[in-house]
Design a protein around this motif. Structure first.
Motif, PDB file in Angstrom:
ATOM      1  N   VAL A  84      -5.821  -0.642  -2.303  1.00 52.82           N
ATOM      2  CA  VAL A  84      -4.675  -1.547  -2.178  1.00 52.82           C
ATOM      3  C   VAL A  84      -4.764  -2.369  -0.896  1.00 52.82           C
ATOM      4  O   VAL A  84      -4.299  -3.508  -0.857  1.00 52.82           O
ATOM      5  N   LEU A  85      -5.354  -1.824   0.149  1.00 56.01           N
ATOM      6  CA  LEU A  85      -5.480  -2.582   1.397  1.00 56.01           C
ATOM      7  C   LEU A  85      -6.310  -3.852   1.214  1.00 56.01           C
ATOM      8  O   LEU A  85      -6.127  -4.813   1.960  1.00 56.01           O
ATOM      9  N   ARG A  86      -7.199  -3.859   0.235  1.00 58.63           N
ATOM     10  CA  ARG A  86      -8.008  -5.047  -0.005  1.00 58.63           C
ATOM     11  C   ARG A  86      -7.641  -5.728  -1.329  1.00 58.63           C
ATOM     12  O   ARG A  86      -8.443  -6.458  -1.904  1.00 58.63           O
ATOM     13  N   LEU A  97      -3.895  -9.753   2.999  1.00 62.38           N
ATOM     14  CA  LEU A  97      -4.953 -10.176   3.909  1.00 62.38           C
ATOM     15  C   LEU A  97      -6.134 -10.774   3.152  1.00 62.38           C
ATOM     16  O   LEU A  97      -6.750 -11.743   3.613  1.00 62.38           O
ATOM     17  N   SER A  98      -6.456 -10.219   1.993  1.00 63.24           N
ATOM     18  CA  SER A  98      -7.570 -10.766   1.215  1.00 63.24           C
ATOM     19  C   SER A  98      -7.238 -12.167   0.705  1.00 63.24           C
ATOM     20  O   SER A  98      -8.098 -13.064   0.724  1.00 63.24           O
ATOM     21  N   ILE A  99      -6.014 -12.368   0.252  1.00 62.51           N
ATOM     22  CA  ILE A  99      -5.606 -13.696  -0.219  1.00 62.51           C
ATOM     23  C   ILE A  99      -5.607 -14.688   0.935  1.00 62.51           C
ATOM     24  O   ILE A  99      -6.048 -15.834   0.793  1.00 62.51           O
ATOM     25  N   LEU A 100      -5.129 -14.268   2.094  1.00 59.70           N
ATOM     26  CA  LEU A 100      -5.113 -15.144   3.261  1.00 59.70           C
ATOM     27  C   LEU A 100      -6.531 -15.533   3.683  1.00 59.70           C
ATOM     28  O   LEU A 100      -6.775 -16.664   4.101  1.00 59.70           O
ATOM     29  N   THR A 101      -7.465 -14.593   3.546  1.00 57.83           N
ATOM     30  CA  THR A 101      -8.863 -14.899   3.887  1.00 57.83           C
ATOM     31  C   THR A 101      -9.434 -15.961   2.960  1.00 57.83           C
ATOM     32  O   THR A 101     -10.112 -16.894   3.410  1.00 57.83           O
ATOM     33  N   VAL A 102      -9.165 -15.853   1.670  1.00 51.30           N
ATOM     34  CA  VAL A 102      -9.639 -16.857   0.710  1.00 51.30           C
ATOM     35  C   VAL A 102      -8.995 -18.211   0.988  1.00 51.30           C
ATOM     36  O   VAL A 102      -9.653 -19.260   0.904  1.00 51.30           O
ATOM     37  N   GLN A 103      -7.726 -18.219   1.333  1.00 48.91           N
ATOM     38  CA  GLN A 103      -7.064 -19.478   1.672  1.00 48.91           C
ATOM     39  C   GLN A 103      -7.692 -20.124   2.903  1.00 48.91           C
ATOM     40  O   GLN A 103      -7.851 -21.340   2.963  1.00 48.91           O
ATOM     41  N   THR A 106       0.824  -1.208   0.000  1.00 46.76           N
ATOM     42  CA  THR A 106       0.000   0.000   0.000  1.00 46.76           C
ATOM     43  C   THR A 106       0.860   1.261   0.000  1.00 46.76           C
ATOM     44  O   THR A 106       0.650   2.163  -0.811  1.00 46.76           O
ATOM     45  N   VAL A 107       1.826   1.320   0.916  1.00 41.75           N
ATOM     46  CA  VAL A 107       2.646   2.530   1.051  1.00 41.75           C
ATOM     47  C   VAL A 107       3.466   2.778  -0.214  1.00 41.75           C
ATOM     48  O   VAL A 107       3.478   3.886  -0.763  1.00 41.75           O
ATOM     49  N   VAL A 108       4.144   1.746  -0.711  1.00 38.56           N
ATOM     50  CA  VAL A 108       5.014   1.926  -1.871  1.00 38.56           C
ATOM     51  C   VAL A 108       4.196   2.218  -3.124  1.00 38.56           C
ATOM     52  O   VAL A 108       4.517   3.140  -3.894  1.00 38.56           O
ATOM     53  N   SER A 109       3.132   1.456  -3.353  1.00 38.55           N
ATOM     54  CA  SER A 109       2.333   1.638  -4.564  1.00 38.55           C
ATOM     55  C   SER A 109       1.683   3.014  -4.598  1.00 38.55           C
ATOM     56  O   SER A 109       1.767   3.734  -5.607  1.00 38.55           O
TER      57      SER A 109
END
Length: 317
Positions: free
Chosen positions: A243-245, A267-273, A100-103
């Protein structure tokens, strides 16, 4: 008679407004409110046992154990072994914040430069504005697949730069591959918002600055930047929350892992996993993700509101 009629018209209009907006409120409650409440309730329930690929039995009330599984990195009464999903929570938080910060920082700088160029008067300006928006119009899945081929070992990036980098298999290379792809796609969106803010700046201000002997850099810092600040802040808020999501770009580009298996796991990818293991833990994780995004959004709105108020009080100097 006139005062009485106008006095009674106010409550009638208020009731009419409530009646007109009530269908929309009911629809929003059904589409948004119910899933949020259902996820919150599910986050306090245990996951049923998984046998032969099917969930058996029902998970009862589990209290805050699902949340402790993520926040305290605990699996029941013992610490999670390294590399498990529970141990990846804080890693995913750091990965998400880093992206998020870099992008967003790169997008703001590049978008500001692009807006300055597109705001000038020259032949073909309309065509340039249309071409610049092409990356933003491309679907994210197509963008991810496009950059996946470009970042392959024998792809365009390595051939053009003379490198031999495994972009999607190295941890930091995979992170920067996601950042480059995201910046390429969404910088035109930031530039468009900033350009809209620049279009509202009167040209007389720049003419007065030139008469007073102000150079281009001083005019930019004292006129352009303060007046374009509201549009710039809106672009920052939109992009930070986006970007946070983030999910689809790293999920397709690096298969949600990259390098050590969780280098680009947001975090979104981890939630799907986690959904593959049970809904209770996934609901708790999605609730934590929502709280993080909500907290960041509230902090940004408060900080930016203070900046806007101070800018309005001081004016353009």
């Amino acid at each position: 008679m006139t005062s009485e009629a106008s006095g009674s018209a106010g409550p009638r209009r208020g009731r009419l407004g409530i009646v007109l907006v009530s269908p929309t409120l009911v629809l929003l409650a059904a589409v948004i409110g119910f899933p949020i409440v259902a996820a919150l309730v599910t986050s306090f329930r245990g996951d049923p046992a998984l046998r032969d690929g099917f969930f058996t039995g029902g998970g009862g009330f589990a209290g805050f154990s699902n949340y402790l599984h993520w926040v305290a990195q605990r699996c029941g009464d013992t610490a999670c072994p390294p590399g498990t999903l529970g141990g990846q929570f804080w890693t995913s938080v750091l990965v998400t914040l880093f992206l998020t910060v870099v992008s967003v920082s790169l997008e703001v700088v590049l978008g500001l430069l692009m807006a300055i160029v597109m705001n000038q008067s020259f032949l073909g300006r309309g065509f340039l504005r249309a071409v610049v928006l092409v990356p933003w119009a491309i679907p994210t899945a197509v963008t991810a697949k496009l950059w996946f081929f470009m970042f392959s070992y024998d792809g365009v990036i390595n051939r053009a730069l003379g490198l031999h980098v495994l972009w999607t298999d190295d941890a930091w290379a995979a992170r920067f591959a996601v950042i480059i792809s995201d910046v390429w796609k969404t910088t035109p969106f930031v530039a468009l918002l900033i350009l809209a803010g620049m279009a509202g700046i009167p040209g007389d201000l720049y003419e007065a600055a030139r008469i007073d002997g102000a150079g281009a850099l001083r005019a930019f810092s004292r006129i352009t930047l303060p007046l374009v600040r509201p549009a710039l802040l809106v672009a920052v808020v939109f992009r930070v929350l986006d970007v946070l999501r983030i999910y689809d770009l790293p999920a397709i580009l690096t298969h949600g892992g990259g390098g050590d298996g969780h280098a680009t796991t947001t975090l979104s990818i981890l939630t799907v996993q986690q959904l593959r293991q049970g809904y209770g833990g996934a609901s708790a994780l999605s609730t934590l993700t929502f709280l993080l995004i909500f907290g960041v959004a509230m902090a940004l709105v408060r900080v930016f509101r203070v900046n806007l108020v101070q800018s309005e009080q001081h004016g353009v100097s």
